[in-house]
Design a protein around this motif. Structure first.
Motif, PDB file in Angstrom:
ATOM      1  N   GLY A  53       0.803  -1.612   0.228  1.00  0.00           N
ATOM      2  CA  GLY A  53      -0.674   0.217   0.151  1.00  0.00           C
ATOM      3  C   GLY A  53       0.944   1.399  -0.104  1.00  0.00           C
ATOM      4  N   ILE A  54       1.974   1.632   0.681  1.00  0.00           N
ATOM      5  CA  ILE A  54       2.947   2.231   0.851  1.00  0.00           C
ATOM      6  C   ILE A  54       2.991   2.921  -0.941  1.00  0.00           C
ATOM      7  CG2 ILE A  54       5.010   2.834   1.782  1.00  0.00           C
ATOM      8  CD1 ILE A  54       4.215   2.063   4.763  1.00  0.00           C
ATOM      9  N   ASP A  57       1.441   4.195  -2.491  1.00  0.00           N
ATOM     10  CA  ASP A  57       1.239   6.004  -2.694  1.00  0.00           C
ATOM     11  C   ASP A  57       2.054   6.023  -3.269  1.00  0.00           C
ATOM     12  OD1 ASP A  57      -1.620   5.104  -1.427  1.00  0.00           O
ATOM     13  OD2 ASP A  57      -0.484   5.433   0.572  1.00  0.00           O
ATOM     14  N   ALA A  60       1.819   6.435  -6.227  1.00  0.00           N
ATOM     15  CA  ALA A  60       0.554   7.628  -7.133  1.00  0.00           C
ATOM     16  C   ALA A  60       1.107   8.887  -6.693  1.00  0.00           C
ATOM     17  CB  ALA A  60      -0.446   7.229  -6.055  1.00  0.00           C
ATOM     18  N   THR A  61       1.939   9.032  -5.537  1.00  0.00           N
ATOM     19  CA  THR A  61       2.107  10.700  -5.275  1.00  0.00           C
ATOM     20  C   THR A  61       2.914  11.156  -6.573  1.00  0.00           C
ATOM     21  OG1 THR A  61       1.475   9.926  -2.933  1.00  0.00           O
ATOM     22  CG2 THR A  61       3.075  11.973  -3.537  1.00  0.00           C
ATOM     23  N   SER A  77       3.823  13.478   3.266  1.00  0.00           N
ATOM     24  CA  SER A  77       2.301  13.127   2.272  1.00  0.00           C
ATOM     25  C   SER A  77       1.627  11.623   2.713  1.00  0.00           C
ATOM     26  CB  SER A  77       2.249  13.056   0.985  1.00  0.00           C
ATOM     27  OG  SER A  77       1.785  12.673   0.071  1.00  0.00           O
ATOM     28  N   VAL A  78       2.814  11.082   2.430  1.00  0.00           N
ATOM     29  CA  VAL A  78       2.469   9.379   2.909  1.00  0.00           C
ATOM     30  C   VAL A  78       2.768   9.057   4.398  1.00  0.00           C
ATOM     31  CG1 VAL A  78       2.821   8.708   0.880  1.00  0.00           C
ATOM     32  CG2 VAL A  78       3.909   8.183   2.518  1.00  0.00           C
ATOM     33  N   HIS A 129      -6.547  -0.072  -8.920  1.00  0.00           N
ATOM     34  CA  HIS A 129      -6.932   0.480  -8.007  1.00  0.00           C
ATOM     35  C   HIS A 129      -8.723   1.070  -7.787  1.00  0.00           C
ATOM     36  CE1 HIS A 129      -7.183   1.907  -3.945  1.00  0.00           C
ATOM     37  NE2 HIS A 129      -7.366   3.613  -4.313  1.00  0.00           N
TER      38      HIS A 129
END
Length: 161
Positions: A53-54, A57, A60-61, A77-78, A129
């Motif tokens: 998941g990280i 992220d 995606a960021t 951000s995460v 997703h």
């Protein structure tokens, strides 16, 4: 009427302690159960792309920003520690998903950006997703989803710093 797990707990409290109002348990308990279910379904989908998941992220960021960013900006951000972020970044560099470039303004720092492979992976993963999220929310009508989003936004605006 159908009863969920939380309803049964509330009924037990009502029988044992009728002097208490456990209605807040109904909301908080359900939010906790929803979180567990959603997290499991999200992690399952990320594994299809060999991502945590990280890592999703992070990719995606970078994709949303569409510009190199510092690891510091990324970990803020995460919500990771800088050490955990460094480990994740190194792993993703080794996988060829991101690269580092020297920071022109601070020689002790670098910026990270997506490689073409990383961009292709996150583009596929984010499409999957979104489909997964739609499936998770499918039991609710569009109107119910909008209402839930509005309620959660109100709560977050009042409680996030």
């Amino acid at each position: 009427m159908k009863y969920d797990h939380v309803d049964r707990l509330l009924m037990q409290w009502e029988q044992q302690r009728p002097d208490l109002d456990p209605s807040s348990m109904g909301v908080i308990g359900r939010l906790g159960r929803v979180h567990k279910i959603v997290e499991q379904r999200l992690q399952h989908a990320f594994k299809e792309y060999d991502l945590s998941g990280i890592e999703f992220d992070i990719l995606a960021t970078l994709r949303r920003n569409n510009t190199p960013i510092t690891p510091t900006a990324m970990y803020q951000s995460v919500m990771l520690t800088s050490g955990a972020m460094s480990t994740r970044i190194e792993h993703m560099v080794q996988r060829g998903l991101i690269e580092r470039i020297a920071n022109d303004k601070d020689r002790r720092s670098c910026k990270i950006f997506l490689t073409p492979e990383g961009k292709a992976l996150i583009d596929k993963a984010v499409e999957s997703h979104l489909e997964n999220q739609k499936a998770i929310l499918e039991p609710l009508t569009d109107t119910q989803q909008e209402q839930l989003a509005a309620l959660l936004r109100d709560w977050l605006l009042a409680n996030e710093s």
